[in-house]
Design an enzyme around this catalytic site. Sequence first.
Site, short mmCIF file in Angstrom:
data_model
loop_
_atom_site.label_atom_id
_atom_site.label_comp_id
_atom_site.label_asym_id
_atom_site.label_seq_id
_atom_site.Cartn_x
_atom_site.Cartn_y
_atom_site.Cartn_z
N HIS A 1 0.83 -1.21 0.00
CA HIS A 1 0.00 0.00 0.00
C HIS A 1 0.87 1.26 0.00
O HIS A 1 0.71 2.14 -0.86
CB HIS A 1 -0.92 -0.02 1.23
CG HIS A 1 -1.82 1.17 1.32
ND1 HIS A 1 -3.13 1.14 0.94
CD2 HIS A 1 -1.59 2.44 1.76
CE1 HIS A 1 -3.69 2.33 1.12
NE2 HIS A 1 -2.77 3.13 1.63
N GLU A 2 1.78 1.33 0.94
CA GLU A 2 2.61 2.53 1.04
C GLU A 2 3.56 2.66 -0.15
O GLU A 2 3.91 3.77 -0.56
CB GLU A 2 3.40 2.54 2.36
CG GLU A 2 2.53 2.51 3.61
CD GLU A 2 1.50 3.63 3.66
OE1 GLU A 2 1.72 4.68 3.02
OE2 GLU A 2 0.47 3.44 4.32
N HIS B 1 1.80 4.48 -2.96
CA HIS B 1 1.94 5.93 -2.80
C HIS B 1 3.33 6.39 -3.24
O HIS B 1 3.48 7.43 -3.89
CB HIS B 1 1.75 6.31 -1.33
CG HIS B 1 0.34 6.29 -0.85
ND1 HIS B 1 -0.69 6.93 -1.50
CD2 HIS B 1 -0.22 5.71 0.25
CE1 HIS B 1 -1.81 6.77 -0.84
NE2 HIS B 1 -1.57 6.02 0.23
N HIS C 1 3.66 6.57 -6.93
CA HIS C 1 2.89 7.71 -7.42
C HIS C 1 3.70 8.99 -7.31
O HIS C 1 3.66 9.86 -8.20
CB HIS C 1 1.60 7.82 -6.60
CG HIS C 1 0.54 8.66 -7.24
ND1 HIS C 1 -0.60 9.05 -6.58
CD2 HIS C 1 0.43 9.20 -8.48
CE1 HIS C 1 -1.37 9.77 -7.39
NE2 HIS C 1 -0.76 9.88 -8.54
#
Length: 684
Positions: free
Chosen positions: A471-472, A475, A478
């Site tokens: 998940h992290e 980010h 991105h």
Amino acid sequence: MQPNLATLPKADFHDFNLVKAEDISVVIDDLLQKHDELLQKVLQDKSEPKWSNFMEPLDELEDYFEQIWSAISHMHAVKCEDDLRHAYNENLTKVSEHFTKVSQNHDLYLKLKSLSESKEYETYCDSQKKIVKNQLRDFKLSGVHLKAEKKEKLLELKQLLSQLTTKFEQNIMDATDSFTYEVDDLDKLAGVPQMFVDAAAHKARLNGKENIWEFGLDAPTFMTILNYAKNRDLREVMYRAYVTRASDLGPSAGRFDNSQVMVDILTLKQKIAKILGFKNYAEYSLETKMAANVAEVFDFLQNLGNNSRGQALAEYEELKLFAKQHDDIDLMPWDSAYYSEIIRQQKYKYSSNDYRDYFPFEQVMSGLFEIVSKVFSLQIKQVSDVPTWNDEVSLYQVSDSTGDIRGYFYIDLYAREKKRGGAWMDDCRTRRLKSDGKIQLPIAFLNCNFSPAIGDDPALLTHDDVVTVFHEFGHTLHHILTKVDYSGVSGISGVMWDAVELPSQFLEHWSYSREGLEILGKHYKTGEPIPKPMLDSLLNAKNFHSGMHMMRQLEFAIFDMRLHTNLSITDSDDIQSCLDEVRREYAVVPFIPENRFQNSFSHIFAGGYAAGYYSYKWAEVLSSDAFTVFEDNGIFNSDYGYKFMSNILEQGGTFDADVLFRRFLGRSPKIDALLRHSGITVND
């Protein structure tokens, strides 16, 4: 922190050991003065505003400031010693005041408006135009049109708000760190995984105690006790301590109490919204999000609730019946996770702790890098000889298929005292085209709070931990894969808040795929992959109690929206009443009256999710739908990987998320994939 600021741009990376509390005020005062001087110079320039003489010089200095302040804020989050905390709080007030005044500067707004109406503006690229549009919007949201006395009032409110949100987070950290529970009988730890027993003994020995086991309230320890400890009294002690953190109750009752802090934060937010002409803070918050209005958010959440409630209730009834039949008890909140774990083991032969041996940290990271290499054609390697803030922190470099370096990220995975709880990604430096024509490469911080290694064994993660890393890292990608050259919409900057979770939730899917797990899971001693029966069990258990989990997230999101549309909050009892009402409608698992969850709900009181917690589910609709093309065309399909990277990850905030999504998938998003991935049947 070196007061000689001229040295910083020559270095590729911060030396975080130079961030000294005693230097922070000198550095910040100097930077704010330089920014004031530049603003005056720009405003006094009577020539037609252009990018080169207006936007670029301000962006250059503001980016430099952001790098300095990012380093200070990060150290405050991961190594919050008392002197650093004091210096951070003191300078946060100055920084908030300064940039609030800038955002209310009418002359600056008129100059920007003039630029937006100029012939040169028509020649700008999409990123430049979006930055100008966003800044015009933000000027209005900051009260640029207000009269002087209202501007002054707004400035005062925003200063107070920044102080209170910081205080809220610090209270949680202090309440968590202040708690220690001692166990003097090993028999009382039956069921607790050995690595946590060893860690508790190690913690006690560091404090000079033998034959004692000390447990804290860090998330890995707390969840492990609730999931595995057979001793019901131990589970209850830990549960009560955790759910009363930073409140008027519990082990530190009143010492780090966020009760009044919450009320003051809400009051300030509603006052800010009213001054700016909004009915409530939720309306103000949605001005920068995809959702059109409050009603659309509530409709969205209620639709999910209608599809999930029946399944959730059936799951809980099964849980209550099992506890009654298994141990003849009436289920209490500290029992739910324990009996859920037993049922999951019986149904699926799956226990998350059994998988730790297959997820050593180094193997997980190696597997993650291999997966993103397959999907996005990226190469990731560790960078050595770079100073970090802790010996367990590493720096990595990301390159693309052409060999071009796209950016860097620090990774700090383990829990420790004076470190903020939870998991998060933040930007250290943003990609931008500098005035000398060179590209400034982005850098990200990736932070988690996992259990560290004890003894000779490596740090071993649960599969939930693995999902968190993915998940992290979504980010992180991105932020660092952006190809936007202008910092205002580069990376995660300028991305609508209810779409910012799209890349993170999207990447999670590979941590739940059979092909991904075959790469990720290798035994830390033998190197053997996860046996097929264990792999089958993990995948089959993926949606265990997913209805209950969905309703829990909806409870948080609806509480958040109701709280920020409620104009009658005057004390902490009103907040409790609001939460109690939401729980009566949406909670499946009952709560004890002493539960003070809201006092540590940092997402909405100290983070960026106020009137925006719904964003997790909103973005999950996008991420689940986007992943369907990989389900249909191959989990490692690099063509679709490139398409996702080029249409979404590289675009930053240049275009609205719904535009980018349609470019990637060719249509608008549908909710069906989210429900299917959650194991929830769509109601007709």
